[in-house]
Design an enzyme around this catalytic site. Structure first.
Site, short mmCIF file in Angstrom:
data_model
loop_
_atom_site.label_atom_id
_atom_site.label_comp_id
_atom_site.label_asym_id
_atom_site.label_seq_id
_atom_site.Cartn_x
_atom_site.Cartn_y
_atom_site.Cartn_z
N GLN A 151 -8.74 -1.88 -1.34
CA GLN A 151 -8.39 -0.93 -0.28
C GLN A 151 -9.06 0.41 -0.56
O GLN A 151 -8.69 1.09 -1.51
CB GLN A 151 -6.87 -0.75 -0.22
CG GLN A 151 -6.43 0.19 0.89
CD GLN A 151 -4.98 0.64 0.72
OE1 GLN A 151 -4.34 0.32 -0.28
NE2 GLN A 151 -4.47 1.39 1.67
N GLY A 152 -10.04 0.79 0.22
CA GLY A 152 -10.79 2.03 0.00
C GLY A 152 -10.46 3.06 1.06
O GLY A 152 -11.18 3.16 2.07
N GLU A 212 3.07 0.01 3.80
CA GLU A 212 3.05 0.27 2.35
C GLU A 212 4.28 1.08 1.94
O GLU A 212 4.84 0.90 0.89
CB GLU A 212 1.76 1.01 2.00
CG GLU A 212 1.43 1.00 0.53
CD GLU A 212 0.07 1.63 0.22
OE1 GLU A 212 -0.52 2.26 1.12
OE2 GLU A 212 -0.37 1.50 -0.93
C1 LIG Z 1 -1.44 4.68 -9.02
C2 LIG Z 1 -2.09 5.07 -7.72
C3 LIG Z 1 -2.54 4.06 -6.88
C4 LIG Z 1 -3.20 4.38 -5.69
N1 LIG Z 1 -3.67 3.36 -4.91
C5 LIG Z 1 -4.45 3.66 -3.84
C6 LIG Z 1 -5.11 2.61 -3.10
O1 LIG Z 1 -4.96 1.41 -3.38
N2 LIG Z 1 -5.96 2.95 -2.10
C7 LIG Z 1 -6.15 4.25 -1.75
O2 LIG Z 1 -6.93 4.49 -0.84
N3 LIG Z 1 -5.51 5.28 -2.41
C8 LIG Z 1 -4.67 5.01 -3.45
N4 LIG Z 1 -4.04 6.03 -4.15
C9 LIG Z 1 -4.27 7.43 -3.74
C10 LIG Z 1 -3.02 8.12 -3.18
O3 LIG Z 1 -2.77 7.69 -1.86
C11 LIG Z 1 -3.26 9.64 -3.27
O4 LIG Z 1 -3.29 9.98 -4.65
C12 LIG Z 1 -2.17 10.42 -2.58
O5 LIG Z 1 -2.21 10.25 -1.19
C13 LIG Z 1 -2.28 11.94 -2.90
O6 LIG Z 1 -3.58 12.41 -2.65
P1 LIG Z 1 -4.33 13.28 -3.76
O7 LIG Z 1 -4.24 12.58 -5.07
O8 LIG Z 1 -5.68 13.61 -3.23
O9 LIG Z 1 -3.48 14.62 -3.90
P2 LIG Z 1 -3.53 15.86 -2.90
O10 LIG Z 1 -3.48 15.39 -1.50
O11 LIG Z 1 -4.64 16.75 -3.29
O12 LIG Z 1 -2.15 16.56 -3.22
C14 LIG Z 1 -1.97 17.44 -4.35
C15 LIG Z 1 -0.56 18.03 -4.26
O13 LIG Z 1 -0.44 18.86 -3.06
C16 LIG Z 1 0.64 18.41 -2.26
N5 LIG Z 1 0.28 18.54 -0.83
C17 LIG Z 1 -0.90 18.14 -0.27
N6 LIG Z 1 -0.86 18.36 1.07
C18 LIG Z 1 0.36 18.91 1.35
C19 LIG Z 1 1.02 19.36 2.55
N7 LIG Z 1 0.41 19.29 3.73
N8 LIG Z 1 2.27 19.85 2.44
C20 LIG Z 1 2.91 19.93 1.24
N9 LIG Z 1 2.35 19.53 0.07
C21 LIG Z 1 1.10 19.02 0.12
C22 LIG Z 1 0.85 16.96 -2.65
O14 LIG Z 1 2.19 16.54 -2.40
C23 LIG Z 1 0.54 16.98 -4.15
O15 LIG Z 1 1.66 17.41 -4.88
C24 LIG Z 1 -3.37 5.73 -5.33
C25 LIG Z 1 -2.88 6.76 -6.16
C26 LIG Z 1 -2.25 6.44 -7.34
C27 LIG Z 1 -1.74 7.56 -8.24
#
Ligand SMILES: Cc1cc2nc3c(=O)[nH]c(=O)nc-3n(C[C@H](O)[C@H](O)[C@H](O)COP(=O)(O)OP(=O)(O)OC[C@H]3O[C@@H](n4cnc5c(N)ncnc54)[C@H](O)[C@@H]3O)c2cc1C
Length: 397
Positions: free
Chosen positions: A129-130, A247
């Site tokens: 899943q990308g 999910e």
């Molecule tokens: C173990 C693991 C498995 C994963 N598996 C997948 C997968 O299979 N496929 C895939 O595509 N992705 C996957 N992900 C990615 C996951 O969906 C993202 O890490 C998640 O959506 C957060 O995005 P980010 O890491 O860029 O953090 P950011 O979006 O940069 O967030 C950083 C911080 O800012 C806060 N924040 C951001 N925007 C807001 C807002 N509007 N209001 C309030 N607070 C905010 C967030 O809550 C967080 O605390 C995975 C992540 C992990 C850790």
């Protein structure tokens, strides 16, 4: 709320339980690093999955016309419960089975369904899943991986991050920007990409467990046939939000059983282990921790059953799955924290260590619970969804 099981549902449970007893591989160790994205013991898991496919136990929820069992929602819950109860190997094919398959059935072309559905159901092809990118996690619609048409092919360039099994996957379900000129939600397409294509490079993210099972994937002018878009071009956001709703929501029904069982193991450990001459379960703050985590898991169960009752009456999962995601991640973290409190330093010993508790389960569970509040959308994002879409509050700045 009536969730008594019918004779047919009881029979379904009996049949699947008996199948699992017969077929879970003898050398499978449930205490190992768990998780569908993990590449440990992948061959064993894939063999098991193929045997499930052979005997009709993959894609039970899929309609019969696509080769599934057409299981009712209650049967799907039973199925997930039995997998959790048996501590069966996590399914490496879960992205195909639970996300890509249903979307293909909804908006795929007949040719796409014919090509992709049968191998998913046989456990033969697995999917990556990308979605997320380095600058597009919470703000997924801001993704920048670009695809443009060149003759009869799309040319894809960009970087994805997270997601597991990219190196082993046959296909990627990838969100790409196909129109950069329109508002960001409207120029995204949902594309199938052959993960063995020239121009794809897979990297690894090292986790705090020391394992490196999560991937980053680089696409450098990867050529993809024109008919690889699922649904309409530029309409990928719809498919993506449906996948994320799944999910966040329905998945929690299976996780619940896992948490209930883990809580029982924590209680048994607390009853069987002494510190300073007293059983852990007699020490007030640990006793309180057991009560608190039990309450969290029960709350998660009550909330899930309430929504399940709505779904059984025909409602489709929607924003309320954000509550389910919140309960799920908070319950998990409270269990992980309690495991550390009960086990002390030994609770941080990983599988393979002589002094690891329950084969390293306490450490693994605690570490995985850190990720639960992020994957599938962070806590903050779930709270925003609840505030804006359920309570109707104004958008935060
Ligand atoms: C173990 C693991 C498995 C994963 N598996 C997948 C997968 O299979 N496929 C895939 O595509 N992705 C996957 N992900 C990615 C996951 O969906 C993202 O890490 C998640 O959506 C957060 O995005 P980010 O890491 O860029 O953090 P950011 O979006 O940069 O967030 C950083 C911080 O800012 C806060 N924040 C951001 N925007 C807001 C807002 N509007 N209001 C309030 N607070 C905010 C967030 O809550 C967080 O605390 C995975 C992540 C992990 C850790």
């Amino acid at each position: 709320m009536d969730i008594d099981l019918s004779p047919g549902e009881l029979e379904f449970r009996r049949e699947f339980r008996a199948w699992l007893e017969q077929n879970i591989p003898r050398d499978w160790k449930p205490g190992e690093l768990r998780g569908m994205g993990h590449s440990d013991s992948l061959e064993l898991r894939r063999d098991f999955e193929r045997s499930m496919g052979r005997d009709g136990w993959l894609g039970v929820a899929w309609p019969v016309e696509y080769g599934g069992r057409g299981a009712t929602l209650m049967e799907q819950v039973i199925y997930q419960e039995e997998l959790a109860r048996a501590q069966a190997p996590g399914l490496a094919g879960h992205v195909g089975l639970q996300m890509v398959g249903p979307i293909l059935m909804e908006v795929g072309t007949p040719a796409q369904r014919e090509r992709f559905l049968p191998p998913i159901l046989r456990g033969e092809e697995i999917w990556y899943q990308g979605f997320s990118e380095p600058n597009a996690g919470s703000d997924l619609a801001g993704l920048q991986t670009r695809a443009f048409l060149d003759g009869d092919e799309w040319v894809v360039t960009g970087q994805k991050v997270w997601g597991g099994l990219a190196e082993f996957a046959d296909w990627g379900a990838v969100l790409v920007r196909t129109d950069p000129e329109v508002p960001k939600h409207k120029g995204i397409s949902f594309m199938v990409i052959d993960m063995k294509s020239p121009g794809i490079k897979v990297g690894y993210i090292r986790e705090m467990s020391g394992a490196a099972n999560m991937n980053e994937v680089f696409f450098d002018q990867v050529r993809v046939p024109r008919d690889s878009v699922i649904g309409a071009v530029n309409d990928g956001w719809n498919a993506a939000t449906r996948l994320l709703t799944w999910e966040r929501g329905v998945i929690t029904l299976s996780i619940l059983v896992h948490y209930e069982m883990f809580w029982e193991r924590l209680r048994d450990y607390a009853n069987a282990t002494k510190r300073g001459g007293r059983r852990l379960s007699e020490i007030p703050h640990l006793r309180e921790g057991l009560a608190r985590t039990y309450t969290n898991v029960r709350m998660m169960k009550t909330a899930n059953l309430r929504w399940l009752a709505h779904y059984l009456r025909g409602k489709r999962p929607a924003e309320e799955t954000s509550y389910m995601k919140l309960y799920w991640s908070q319950a998990h973290q409270s269990l992980g924290d309690l495991a550390l409190e009960l086990g002390g330093v030994d609770a941080l010993e990983m599988p393979g260590s002589d002094v690891a508790i329950h084969g390293g389960e306490f450490a693994v569970e605690w570490m995985q619970s850190r990720a639960t509040t992020l994957l599938g959308g962070t806590q903050d994002i779930q709270r925003n969804i609840i505030a804006e879409r359920i309570f109707g509050l104004p958008r935060g700045q």
